[in-house]
Design an enzyme around this catalytic site. Structure first.
Site, PDB file in Angstrom:
ATOM      1  N   ASP A   1      -3.061  -2.629  29.402  1.00  0.00           N
ATOM      2  CA  ASP A   1      -2.711  -3.332  30.638  1.00  0.00           C
ATOM      3  C   ASP A   1      -3.103  -4.808  30.600  1.00  0.00           C
ATOM      4  OD1 ASP A   1      -5.460  -2.917  30.693  1.00  0.00           O
ATOM      5  OD2 ASP A   1      -5.390  -1.483  32.327  1.00  0.00           O
TER       6      ASP A   1
ATOM      7  N   GLU B   1      -3.420   3.545  39.480  1.00  0.00           N
ATOM      8  CA  GLU B   1      -4.255   3.829  40.641  1.00  0.00           C
ATOM      9  C   GLU B   1      -3.839   5.146  41.305  1.00  0.00           C
ATOM     10  OE1 GLU B   1      -6.682   2.090  40.497  1.00  0.00           O
ATOM     11  OE2 GLU B   1      -6.461  -0.026  40.982  1.00  0.00           O
TER      12      GLU B   1
END
Ligand code: PGA
Length: 241
Positions: free
Chosen positions: A67, A143
């Protein structure tokens, strides 16, 4: 899941570094999925020592990072590009053209997501994916959500992630609020996964991820369905297991 409880952060790092070194010795052209954060720093330092002493050679290795923040210049002290340069790329002999980190400043982030997954596929897929876990159960920056993400995607960071990562920034308001991350589906395609968990603060989420129900509210729980996961967890993080 092969869950190995080890004494502390140092032992976790040593065991993980040995697994990575063995992978690269066994297959010199390995494709490694790499993570940033405090968790893998010790592993990278040990790998740097192993490289220096001639124990392992990374010349043919390719890497794909999980990421990157969106909107933070690559040259920023807190970008994952900078983290990787400081902890890995300047220390190991990985060919620069074989390193990949998602571009959080791409003109079209949507195109960047698609092209990142394509590049991973073209490389033959990730042989060994290194993971840490966030206190909200995220892997990469996936998330808690109503469904598991599939491919590389853009995410809004949760308040708890922004709070946790603010320790690296002068001011919490400077923490980016969006990021580009390999999806849970991308991560699950890796042939082998190495999840590292350390410290008392991770004990509750470690229990949920490893022993709780598989749910997109805890992205790491999906790893329970992967056929080849090794979890290296220290005693503090593993106290509820
Ligand atoms: P940490 O972050 O290694 O800095 O605890 C882990 C994560 O957020 O995935």
């Amino acid at each position: 899941m092969d869950i190995r409880v080890v004494k502390d952060y140092e032992e976790m790092s040593r065991v993980a570094a040995e697994i990575i070194a063995r992978q690269v010795r066994h297959k010199p052209e390995s494709v490694l999925g790499l993570a940033t954060g405090s968790t893998p720093e010790g592993v990278y330092a040990i790998l740097a020592d192993k490289f220096k002493s001639g124990e392992v050679d990374f010349a043919k290795v390719s890497t794909f990072n999980l990421d990157e923040y969106c909107g933070l210049p690559e040259s920023d002290d807190q970008s994952y590009h900078t983290f990787m340069e400081n902890h890995v790329f300047s220390k190991l002999n990985i060919a620069p053209e074989n390193t990949h980190i998602p571009d959080g400043n791409a003109k079209s982030l949507e195109k960047e997501c698609a092209s990142y997954d394509q590049k991973i596929a073209e490389s033959g897929g990730v042989d060994l994916q290194i993971l840490g876990i966030g206190i909200d159960g995220h892997i990469g920056f996936n998330e808690p959500s109503s469904e598991f993400s599939d491919g590389t995607t853009i995410v809004h960071l949760d308040e708890s992630t922004i709070e946790a990562n603010s320790r690296f920034f002068i001011d919490k308001t400077l923490v980016p609020t969006t990021a580009i991350t390999m999806g849970v589906g991308t991560i699950m395609k890796a042939r082998q996964i190495l999840l590292m968990i350390s410290g008392e603060k991770k004990a509750e989420i470690a229990y949920k991820a490893l022993k709780g129900p598989v749910t997109p509210l805890v992205s790491a729980s999906k790893l329970q369905e992967h056929p080849n996961v090794t979890v290296i967890i220290d005693e503090a993080a593993g106290r509820l297991l």
